[in-house]
Design an enzyme around this catalytic site. Structure first.
Site, PDB file in Angstrom:
ATOM      1  CG  HIS A 184     -29.446   6.680 -78.777  1.00  0.00           C
ATOM      2  ND1 HIS A 184     -28.509   6.044 -79.557  1.00  0.00           N
ATOM      3  CD2 HIS A 184     -30.418   5.767 -78.547  1.00  0.00           C
ATOM      4  CE1 HIS A 184     -28.893   4.798 -79.785  1.00  0.00           C
ATOM      5  NE2 HIS A 184     -30.046   4.607 -79.178  1.00  0.00           N
ATOM      6  CG  HIS A 241     -32.224   2.837 -74.885  1.00  0.00           C
ATOM      7  ND1 HIS A 241     -31.618   1.596 -74.917  1.00  0.00           N
ATOM      8  CD2 HIS A 241     -32.261   3.259 -76.176  1.00  0.00           C
ATOM      9  CE1 HIS A 241     -31.298   1.301 -76.172  1.00  0.00           C
ATOM     10  NE2 HIS A 241     -31.692   2.292 -76.955  1.00  0.00           N
ATOM     11  CD  GLU A 242     -34.586   6.122 -77.510  1.00  0.00           C
ATOM     12  OE1 GLU A 242     -33.816   6.667 -78.334  1.00  0.00           O
ATOM     13  OE2 GLU A 242     -34.921   4.926 -77.594  1.00  0.00           O
ATOM     14  CB  CYS A 294     -30.473  -0.153 -79.903  1.00  0.00           C
ATOM     15  SG  CYS A 294     -30.133   1.462 -80.602  1.00  0.00           S
TER      16      CYS A 294
END
Length: 195
Positions: free
Chosen positions: A151, A147-148, A105
């Protein structure tokens, strides 16, 4: 414009992003800046919280993965040129086998760990035109999206590793929080000046 990437420990990385409307101030410029920032840092994805904005926005360009010779030709082709902006995304379904991939990341430099995620994701989102669409993604594209997406939900990939691995990287995370890391890209550390 290249923006500083927020480092581990900044509270913005733990906030659930707010939905935005087409009237969001300087949206086109923000998206352009995020792509420029991501490319400058050699990333394949970047979420708005990573540039200090607690909103539901992330960008992806999976093209660098298309050079991976370990992938099948059809997946390489799918990855090549996969560039997309995701606004107000919502995961509808995650399915398939869980599989491990060594993730990193931009907000947590020099830390990489195997993370298990489902192989397929159904996502509801808008692109810059704000027309809502539902689409199914799989493989590496699904992984980058997950993954994003984490966030914009205030979740980091380090939350998904074992407690033993968390203990092993504790020192590295502490150094990042204190700004004791050196990258080829600009970073901002909580309570410190931009470097």
């Amino acid at each position: 414009m290249i923006l500083p990437i927020v480092g581990y420990g900044d509270p913005v990385l733990r906030k659930v992003g707010a939905e935005i409307t087409p009237e969001y101030l300087n949206l086109k410029e923000t998206i352009a800046n995020m792509y420029e920032t991501m490319y400058n840092a050699s990333g394949v994805g970047l979420a708005a919280p990573q540039v200090g904005l607690a909103i539901r926005l992330f960008v992806i360009d999976a093209t660098p993965f298309s050079d991976d010779e370990d992938l099948k030709a059809d997946e390489q082709k799918q990855l090549k040129g996969f560039k997309r902006t995701f606004i107000n995304a919502k995961i509808i379904k995650e399915e398939g086998e869980e599989w491990a991939f060594n993730e990193g990341c931009l907000s947590i430099p020099d830390v990489r760990e195997d993370v298990y995620r489902k192989e397929r994701v159904t996502l509801e989102y808008c692109e810059e035109d704000f027309v809502m669409k539902t689409e199914v993604f799989d493989g590496l594209i699904a992984r980058v999206i997950q993954h994003e997406y984490d966030h914009i939900e205030g979740i980091l990939f380090t939350d998904k590793i074992s407690s033993l691995k968390k203990r092993l990287i504790k020192g590295k995370l502490k150094n990042i929080m204190e700004g004791k890391t050196f990258q080829d890209y600009r970073m901002r550390f909580f309570g410190k000046k931009v470097r």
